[in-house]
Design a protein around this motif. Structure first.
Motif, mmCIF file in Angstrom:
data_model
loop_
_atom_site.group_PDB
_atom_site.id
_atom_site.type_symbol
_atom_site.label_atom_id
_atom_site.label_comp_id
_atom_site.label_asym_id
_atom_site.label_seq_id
_atom_site.Cartn_x
_atom_site.Cartn_y
_atom_site.Cartn_z
ATOM 1 N N ILE A 7 0.869 -1.246 0.097
ATOM 2 C CA ILE A 7 -0.266 -0.013 0.124
ATOM 3 C C ILE A 7 0.803 1.096 -0.032
ATOM 4 O O ILE A 7 0.255 2.471 -0.003
ATOM 5 C CB ILE A 7 -0.918 0.003 1.240
ATOM 6 C CG1 ILE A 7 -0.230 -0.020 2.549
ATOM 7 C CG2 ILE A 7 -2.041 -0.836 1.044
ATOM 8 C CD1 ILE A 7 -1.060 0.107 3.769
ATOM 9 N N ILE A 9 3.118 3.979 -1.682
ATOM 10 C CA ILE A 9 3.180 4.640 -3.054
ATOM 11 C C ILE A 9 4.631 5.402 -2.881
ATOM 12 O O ILE A 9 4.809 6.146 -2.151
ATOM 13 C CB ILE A 9 2.335 5.834 -3.260
ATOM 14 C CG1 ILE A 9 0.896 5.173 -2.826
ATOM 15 C CG2 ILE A 9 2.407 6.403 -4.463
ATOM 16 C CD1 ILE A 9 0.587 3.883 -3.817
ATOM 17 N N HIS A 90 -3.425 -2.351 -8.029
ATOM 18 C CA HIS A 90 -3.229 -1.626 -7.016
ATOM 19 C C HIS A 90 -4.632 -1.208 -6.310
ATOM 20 O O HIS A 90 -4.636 -0.864 -5.142
ATOM 21 C CB HIS A 90 -2.790 -0.351 -7.503
ATOM 22 C CG HIS A 90 -3.485 0.711 -8.506
ATOM 23 N ND1 HIS A 90 -4.561 1.202 -8.561
ATOM 24 C CD2 HIS A 90 -2.859 1.000 -9.874
ATOM 25 C CE1 HIS A 90 -5.036 1.705 -9.625
ATOM 26 N NE2 HIS A 90 -3.811 1.519 -10.600
ATOM 27 N N ASN A 92 -6.723 1.212 -6.218
ATOM 28 C CA ASN A 92 -6.595 2.406 -5.739
ATOM 29 C C ASN A 92 -7.896 3.376 -6.350
ATOM 30 O O ASN A 92 -7.393 3.449 -7.807
ATOM 31 C CB ASN A 92 -5.125 3.169 -5.615
ATOM 32 C CG ASN A 92 -5.296 4.479 -4.896
ATOM 33 O OD1 ASN A 92 -6.289 5.192 -5.028
ATOM 34 N ND2 ASN A 92 -4.106 4.516 -4.003
ATOM 35 N N ILE A 134 -0.759 9.179 -12.372
ATOM 36 C CA ILE A 134 -0.910 8.636 -11.114
ATOM 37 C C ILE A 134 -0.987 7.150 -11.210
ATOM 38 O O ILE A 134 -0.593 6.310 -10.302
ATOM 39 C CB ILE A 134 -2.405 9.106 -10.573
ATOM 40 C CG1 ILE A 134 -1.967 10.867 -10.142
ATOM 41 C CG2 ILE A 134 -2.623 8.538 -9.245
ATOM 42 C CD1 ILE A 134 -3.269 11.434 -9.813
ATOM 43 N N ASN A 135 -1.503 6.648 -12.232
ATOM 44 C CA ASN A 135 -1.800 5.200 -12.354
ATOM 45 C C ASN A 135 -0.463 4.639 -12.561
ATOM 46 O O ASN A 135 -0.294 3.551 -12.202
ATOM 47 C CB ASN A 135 -2.969 4.983 -13.563
ATOM 48 C CG ASN A 135 -2.988 3.509 -13.678
ATOM 49 O OD1 ASN A 135 -3.510 2.710 -12.839
ATOM 50 N ND2 ASN A 135 -2.811 2.894 -14.967
ATOM 51 N N ARG A 137 2.343 5.472 -11.734
ATOM 52 C CA ARG A 137 3.089 5.617 -10.185
ATOM 53 C C ARG A 137 2.455 4.440 -9.404
ATOM 54 O O ARG A 137 3.317 3.670 -8.702
ATOM 55 C CB ARG A 137 2.869 6.828 -9.653
ATOM 56 C CG ARG A 137 3.558 8.067 -10.242
ATOM 57 C CD ARG A 137 3.831 9.254 -9.600
ATOM 58 N NE ARG A 137 4.789 9.986 -10.392
ATOM 59 C CZ ARG A 137 4.995 11.193 -10.038
ATOM 60 N NH1 ARG A 137 4.579 11.926 -8.762
ATOM 61 N NH2 ARG A 137 5.953 11.939 -10.731
ATOM 62 N N TYR A 138 1.060 4.250 -9.206
ATOM 63 C CA TYR A 138 0.552 3.273 -8.273
ATOM 64 C C TYR A 138 0.841 2.106 -8.814
ATOM 65 O O TYR A 138 1.389 1.058 -8.168
ATOM 66 C CB TYR A 138 -0.906 3.455 -8.279
ATOM 67 C CG TYR A 138 -1.448 4.648 -7.338
ATOM 68 C CD1 TYR A 138 -0.573 5.010 -6.289
ATOM 69 C CD2 TYR A 138 -2.618 5.362 -7.477
ATOM 70 C CE1 TYR A 138 -1.246 6.060 -5.244
ATOM 71 C CE2 TYR A 138 -2.991 6.464 -6.689
ATOM 72 C CZ TYR A 138 -2.153 6.557 -5.702
ATOM 73 O OH TYR A 138 -2.742 7.708 -4.779
ATOM 74 N N LYS A 139 0.866 1.549 -10.050
ATOM 75 C CA LYS A 139 1.163 0.541 -10.728
ATOM 76 C C LYS A 139 2.692 -0.073 -10.321
ATOM 77 O O LYS A 139 3.074 -1.074 -9.939
ATOM 78 C CB LYS A 139 0.994 0.528 -12.163
ATOM 79 C CG LYS A 139 1.069 -1.103 -12.578
ATOM 80 C CD LYS A 139 0.578 -1.044 -14.217
ATOM 81 C CE LYS A 139 0.850 -2.548 -14.703
ATOM 82 N NZ LYS A 139 0.428 -2.491 -16.005
ATOM 83 N N ALA A 141 4.711 1.192 -8.111
ATOM 84 C CA ALA A 141 4.943 1.047 -6.608
ATOM 85 C C ALA A 141 4.443 -0.322 -6.191
ATOM 86 O O ALA A 141 4.953 -0.962 -5.484
ATOM 87 C CB ALA A 141 4.364 2.286 -5.822
ATOM 88 N N TYR A 142 3.294 -0.861 -6.932
ATOM 89 C CA TYR A 142 2.697 -2.037 -6.266
ATOM 90 C C TYR A 142 3.518 -3.344 -6.757
ATOM 91 O O TYR A 142 3.806 -4.071 -6.055
ATOM 92 C CB TYR A 142 1.251 -2.123 -6.972
ATOM 93 C CG TYR A 142 0.435 -3.514 -6.817
ATOM 94 C CD1 TYR A 142 0.099 -3.765 -5.693
ATOM 95 C CD2 TYR A 142 0.770 -4.640 -7.643
ATOM 96 C CE1 TYR A 142 -0.278 -5.280 -5.455
ATOM 97 C CE2 TYR A 142 0.311 -5.935 -7.700
ATOM 98 C CZ TYR A 142 -0.272 -6.091 -6.445
ATOM 99 O OH TYR A 142 -0.897 -7.498 -6.068
#
Length: 145
Positions: A7, A9, A90, A92, A134-135, A137-139, A141-142
């Motif tokens: 979780i 980021i 993610h 999110n 943002i997507n 970055r989230y992907k 990081a996950y």
């Protein structure tokens, strides 16, 4: 037993994405989607300006076919990147929220022919661009945990 999901980021630059942190080929949909959203925002910002000064020579006439084509193309990339990454990785809601908000603003801006048309489209295009970033970055990081 349920697998624990990452979780945290991690904010990264686009150069880090290109250096091998990209988990799948599907991230290219995010890149194409963000480029389409930026192209849409540039089109919506420059077209009224160029027509008002008379450079394009068509006066106040504007056929919205190009706008609808960019919207459908952007929806295709968003469905293949933001929605699928939300389901697979993610979970999110932030990229999904910004994507939906951007497409709603674009749809309202294209379908209404009032003075707010260019502003809604520019804000909508930039919002979709932000949703793709943002997507990514989230992907990333996950998938790098």
């Amino acid at each position: 037993m349920l697998q624990q999901r990452c979780i945290w980021i991690k904010f990264i630059s686009l150069s880090e994405i290109n250096n091998g942190l990209k988990p799948e080929k599907k991230s290219s949909f995010d890149i194409y989607g963000s480029m389409t959203a930026m192209l849409c925002a540039i089109h919506c910002a420059t077209f009224p300006l160029l027509t008002s000064i008379g450079i394009l020579g068509i006066g106040n006439y504007h056929n919205h076919v190009v706008d609808w084509i960019l919207l459908v193309l952007g929806l295709f990339f968003a469905m293949n990147s933001i929605l699928s990454d939300f389901i697979k990785y993610h979970r999110n809601i932030l990229p999904l929220f910004f994507g939906i908000l951007g497409f709603v603003l674009l749809s309202i801006g294209i379908s209404t022919h009032h003075d707010s048309f260019p502003y809604l489209n520019i804000i909508g295009g930039l919002t979709i661009f932000m949703a793709h970033i943002i997507n990514i970055r989230y992907k990333t990081a996950y998938c790098s945990c």
